[in-house]
Design a protein around this motif. Structure first.
Motif, PDB file in Angstrom:
ATOM      1  N   ILE A 247       2.105   8.887   2.008  1.00 36.45           N
ATOM      2  CA  ILE A 247       1.443   9.797   2.783  1.00 36.45           C
ATOM      3  C   ILE A 247       1.883  10.217   4.294  1.00 36.45           C
ATOM      4  O   ILE A 247       2.286  11.071   4.599  1.00 36.45           O
TER       5      ILE A 247
ATOM      6  N   SER B  56       0.765   4.098  -1.674  1.00 32.58           N
ATOM      7  CA  SER B  56       0.433   5.570  -1.711  1.00 32.58           C
ATOM      8  C   SER B  56      -0.163   6.011   0.074  1.00 32.58           C
ATOM      9  O   SER B  56       0.400   7.086   0.060  1.00 32.58           O
ATOM     10  N   HIS B  57      -0.669   5.051   0.455  1.00 33.98           N
ATOM     11  CA  HIS B  57      -1.044   5.569   2.078  1.00 33.98           C
ATOM     12  C   HIS B  57       0.210   5.466   2.737  1.00 33.98           C
ATOM     13  O   HIS B  57       0.550   6.287   3.841  1.00 33.98           O
TER      14      HIS B  57
ATOM     15  N   ASP C 154       0.995  -1.286  -0.038  1.00 37.35           N
ATOM     16  CA  ASP C 154      -0.042  -0.051   0.055  1.00 37.35           C
ATOM     17  C   ASP C 154       0.675   1.384   0.241  1.00 37.35           C
ATOM     18  O   ASP C 154       0.882   2.088   0.930  1.00 37.35           O
TER      19      ASP C 154
END
Length: 134
Positions: free
Chosen positions: A116, A112-113, A110
């Protein structure tokens, strides 16, 4: 002992002031989104809610996010650089823990998260360094 003059020098002309304000207002926005639409907030966080029974947990996160941002605003307004630095630096634990929570729930795929939360840690670390720098 710090003089009033030294305290007053830090403020709107400082990059660290604006970097801190950006994080404070950003996390307030995220908190408001969690309260208004917990499902969308949870998806943005990286761990979607499973059922409507989970909505209160999203709202709990929302109020905590709002507090995390709001606690910095009076310190910024009063130009209390050292206090801002200590509170802001202490708050790095939040995105660091968020990174670990998403990693443990979703795994390393994951990206992308994880990015962030990881980039938030990096941004806050740089900002903290600037806040403490004399």
């Amino acid at each position: 002992m710090k003089t009033t003059h030294e305290t007053q020098q830090w403020g709107i002309r400082s990059a660290s002031f604006w970097m801190t304000l950006f994080v404070a207002t950003g996390i307030i926005f995220i908190g408001v989104r969690f309260i208004i639409n917990p499902g969308a907030g949870a998806i943005g966080y990286g761990i979607p809610l499973i059922s409507n029974d989970d909505l209160p947990f999203g709202r709990i996160k929302g109020i905590r996010d709002i507090f995390s941002g709001a606690v910095l605003l009076p310190l910024l307004l009063l130009r209390m650089r050292k206090a801002t630095a200590w509170v802001f630096t202490s708050a790095i634990i939040v995105p660091a823990a968020d990174f670990l929570i998403v990693l443990s729930a979703n795994g390393p795929s994951d990206i992308s998260h994880l990015m962030i939360h990881g980039l938030t840690v990096a941004y806050m670390t740089i900002t903290s360094f600037l806040l403490f720098k004399s």
